[in-house]
Design a protein around this motif. Structure first.
Motif, PDB file in Angstrom:
ATOM      1  N   UNK A 113       0.808  -1.218   0.000  1.00  0.00           N
ATOM      2  CA  UNK A 113       0.000   0.000   0.000  1.00  0.00           C
ATOM      3  C   UNK A 113       0.844   1.272   0.000  1.00  0.00           C
ATOM      4  N   UNK A 155       1.988   2.829  -3.632  1.00  0.00           N
ATOM      5  CA  UNK A 155       0.870   3.468  -4.356  1.00  0.00           C
ATOM      6  C   UNK A 155       0.335   4.727  -3.665  1.00  0.00           C
ATOM      7  N   UNK A 156       0.273   4.714  -2.340  1.00  0.00           N
ATOM      8  CA  UNK A 156      -0.191   5.928  -1.644  1.00  0.00           C
ATOM      9  C   UNK A 156       0.845   7.040  -1.803  1.00  0.00           C
ATOM     10  N   UNK A 161       2.833   7.492  -4.234  1.00  0.00           N
ATOM     11  CA  UNK A 161       2.675   8.014  -5.595  1.00  0.00           C
ATOM     12  C   UNK A 161       1.599   9.109  -5.622  1.00  0.00           C
ATOM     13  N   UNK A 162       0.453   8.801  -5.041  1.00  0.00           N
ATOM     14  CA  UNK A 162      -0.634   9.779  -5.007  1.00  0.00           C
ATOM     15  C   UNK A 162      -0.265  11.027  -4.218  1.00  0.00           C
ATOM     16  N   UNK A 163       0.433  10.822  -3.098  1.00  0.00           N
ATOM     17  CA  UNK A 163       0.841  11.969  -2.283  1.00  0.00           C
ATOM     18  C   UNK A 163       1.820  12.857  -3.044  1.00  0.00           C
ATOM     19  N   UNK A 169       2.281  -1.597 -10.228  1.00  0.00           N
ATOM     20  CA  UNK A 169       1.424  -0.578 -10.837  1.00  0.00           C
ATOM     21  C   UNK A 169       1.997   0.813 -10.575  1.00  0.00           C
ATOM     22  N   UNK A 189      -5.898  -1.054  -8.375  1.00  0.00           N
ATOM     23  CA  UNK A 189      -5.334  -0.885  -7.029  1.00  0.00           C
ATOM     24  C   UNK A 189      -4.674   0.481  -6.921  1.00  0.00           C
ATOM     25  N   UNK A 190      -3.886   0.813  -7.926  1.00  0.00           N
ATOM     26  CA  UNK A 190      -3.218   2.114  -7.930  1.00  0.00           C
ATOM     27  C   UNK A 190      -4.230   3.250  -8.014  1.00  0.00           C
ATOM     28  N   UNK A 191      -5.293   3.037  -8.778  1.00  0.00           N
ATOM     29  CA  UNK A 191      -6.354   4.043  -8.895  1.00  0.00           C
ATOM     30  C   UNK A 191      -6.834   4.497  -7.516  1.00  0.00           C
ATOM     31  N   UNK A 241      -5.529   3.778  -4.433  1.00  0.00           N
ATOM     32  CA  UNK A 241      -4.470   4.261  -3.534  1.00  0.00           C
ATOM     33  C   UNK A 241      -3.997   5.660  -3.927  1.00  0.00           C
ATOM     34  N   UNK A 242      -3.976   5.945  -5.216  1.00  0.00           N
ATOM     35  CA  UNK A 242      -3.590   7.282  -5.667  1.00  0.00           C
ATOM     36  C   UNK A 242      -4.565   8.326  -5.129  1.00  0.00           C
ATOM     37  N   UNK A 280      -3.696   8.931  -1.603  1.00  0.00           N
ATOM     38  CA  UNK A 280      -2.469   9.732  -1.493  1.00  0.00           C
ATOM     39  C   UNK A 280      -2.724  11.193  -1.797  1.00  0.00           C
ATOM     40  N   UNK A 312      -7.951  -1.717  -0.869  1.00  0.00           N
ATOM     41  CA  UNK A 312      -7.445  -0.343  -0.968  1.00  0.00           C
ATOM     42  C   UNK A 312      -8.464   0.645  -0.399  1.00  0.00           C
ATOM     43  N   UNK A 351      -6.810   2.290   2.586  1.00  0.00           N
ATOM     44  CA  UNK A 351      -6.183   3.545   2.163  1.00  0.00           C
ATOM     45  C   UNK A 351      -7.123   4.735   2.342  1.00  0.00           C
TER      46      UNK A 351
END
Lengths: 230, 297
Positions: A116, A119-120, A122-124, A154, B53-55, B57-58, B61, B85, B89
């Motif tokens: 996790x 990916x988090x 990345x978004x941050x 990913x 999953x990345x969708x 979690x992004x 974030x 997620x 998340x």
């Protein structure tokens, strides 16, 4: 920031033993302790005073299990009181076997389930860039076996193509991945456009250099090699 | 009249242009329609490719960085594929976001089970504190999206190709008809057929486009004013809100009939939406039979 009252690196084994009750869990036996120390002592601009500020650096511990070294470093840096360590995992404690961002000051994500953090992060990193906060770094720590989780891949692909310079992934490589990484872990990142650096996870100066040398226009992967998992 | 999906996409463009704190995350679905917005706001319209999953979690974030994320794809992929997620998340991190799905239980009838998601609301319902919007009309979809942007709540907005003839922009349960023999609750796109099915019946009809939080007080007031005989009609898994009905009426002897998408079998039918409505007993005729049968029981 270092003050005379802080325990410093040499004090970490004692802080860890307050949780484990076992001096054999010395700092040298903790795969993450040197990386965590170098990050908090010499790389990241995050302190008990600024950890709520938007322009602080972020550290996201993705590999949330075995957080003793993390709690010890947070204590050494003043986020936690030493007295709390002895209570860890008690009902009264804020310190569990996985860290909880809602309970522990300075903890950016609650982690435990693998795959996790990157990916988090990345978004941050995208979010900070979108807000015009180009200064803060976002650093996430993953284990080499944790990289088995597909969610990481990913993020590796898209972060590489997005050229997210403010993102750093540090992989603690204790060679515990079930199928391994032919050609080395760094190669997995490099083919997607990341800058990669492989160094000893015990060499503080090498870690510092790896984290701080410029890598314009690319995210950074630091592979920190430590002893194989025993 | 545009569809709910078109209303969502055009409203999202407006929001992106007006509010620098909003970002949209896509996994290829709807990316072409939002290409103009992506050109204007390259940092805030993010297409991660086919990586759900990345969708999710992004989106989390982005929220941690102080933005308000809209996360969008088909419900099978948004809620079911990436459920952990969502659980960790967004919920466990205690950050907010607006998750928007289009496709509902069986909008894509010829695509088969892979593109059908009757369990999405039940899954979201296993997590505390989520607001769940199930609009029944494009105007409702637009307003519910706009109302989801301020603040930092965790929102699931479920868009469908099925819709009612007119919008009902109420809050909680809106009483559309008053009767004495029982209460029929219609959620989102099933309203018009519930109204047809109950025409001539002496029942109260309640409508909701927001089903979480559940308007327990509204249901209780209606059930005590009529009779404690409740029929729940939901466009996703039958009985998804049954536990809330039981809770709302816990001290009142009552009966409940839950209608919705069948739980007991996987319906392997292609055809159109009307064929699936029939297969699940969610067409007006089947609903009329079920409701009359229950009230006579």
């Amino acid at each position: 920031m270092t003050t005379a009252t802080e325990p410093g690196y040499a004090g970490l084994p004692r802080l860890i033993s307050l949780m484990t009750g076992d001096d054999k869990h010395s700092a040298a036996a903790e795969s993450t302790v040197d990386v965590l120390w170098v990050l908090y002592d010499r790389v990241l601009d995050v302190t008990p005073e600024n950890f709520r500020e938007p322009d602080r650096d972020r550290f996201l511990l993705s590999k949330g299990h075995g957080p003793m070294a993390y709690y010890a470093v947070l204590t050494a840096k003043g986020f936690l009181a030493e007295a709390e360590l002895a209570t860890w995992s008690d009902p009264v404690s804020r310190l569990g076997h996985h860290p909880d961002r809602r309970r522990v000051p300075g903890v950016e994500i609650s982690s435990g389930s693998l795959g996790h953090g990157l990916p988090i992060a990345f978004g941050t990193a995208l979010g900070l860039r979108a807000r015009g906060l180009t200064g803060p770094k976002v650093v996430t720590l993953v284990g080499d076996a944790e990289l088995d989780e597909g969610s990481n891949h990913e993020a590796i692909v898209v972060a590489g193509r997005a050229g997210l310079e403010n993102l750093t992934a540090v992989v603690i490589d204790n060679q515990s991945s079930t199928r391994g990484w032919p050609g080395g872990i760094a190669r997995r990142f490099a083919v997607e456009g990341w800058e990669t650096r492989t160094v000893s996870g015990r060499d503080h100066d090498a870690l510092h250099d790896a984290f701080t040398a410029a890598h314009p226009g690319r995210p950074l992967a630091v592979v920190a090699v430590v002893e194989p998992k025993g | 009249m545009s569809s709910m999906r078109e209303a969502f996409l055009s409203t999202t463009e407006e929001v992106l242009d007006a509010d620098p704190d909003v970002a949209v995350v896509l996994a290829d679905i709807s990316a072409a329609q939002l290409a103009g917005a992506a050109q204007r706001h390259p940092d805030r319209v993010i297409n991660v490719g086919i990586r759900e999953q990345l969708l999710v979690s992004t989106g989390a974030g982005l929220a941690l960085a102080g933005l308000r994320p809209i996360v969008h794809t088909f419900p099978s992929f948004l809620v079911e594929r990436a459920f952990e997620q969502i659980k960790l998340d967004f919920s466990h991190q205690e950050v907010g976001g607006v998750l928007v799905s289009y496709g509902a239980s069986y909008d894509m009838t010829t695509a088969g089970r892979t593109h059908q998601s009757p369990g999405d609301v039940a899954l979201i319902d296993s997590l505390p504190g989520w607001t769940v919007h199930v609009p029944g009309h494009p105007d409702e979809a637009r307003r519910l999206l706009l109302e989801s942007i301020p603040g930092d709540g965790r929102i699931y907005l479920r868009l469908s190709a099925q819709e009612n003839a007119s919008p009902h922009l109420g809050v909680g349960f809106t009483r559309l008809r008053t009767g004495s023999r029982g209460v029929v609750v219609a959620v989102g796109p099933v309203l018009d057929r519930v109204l047809r099915a109950t025409a001539g019946l002496d029942v109260t009809v309640l409508y909701a486009s927001t089903i979480r939080p559940f308007d327990a007080a509204g249901l209780r007031a209606a059930a005590l004013a009529a009779a404690p005989e409740v029929v729940l009609v939901e466009p996703y898994l039958a009985g998804t809100s049954a536990h809330w009905v039981a809770e709302a009426l816990s001290d009142v002897p009552h009966r409940l009939r839950s209608l919705g998408v069948r739980r007991d079998t996987e319906v392997r039918t292609y055809g159109g939406i009307a064929d699936h409505d029939l297969a699940h007993g969610l067409d007006a005729g089947s609903l009329a039979l079920s409701i009359k049968d229950f009230l006579q029981g």
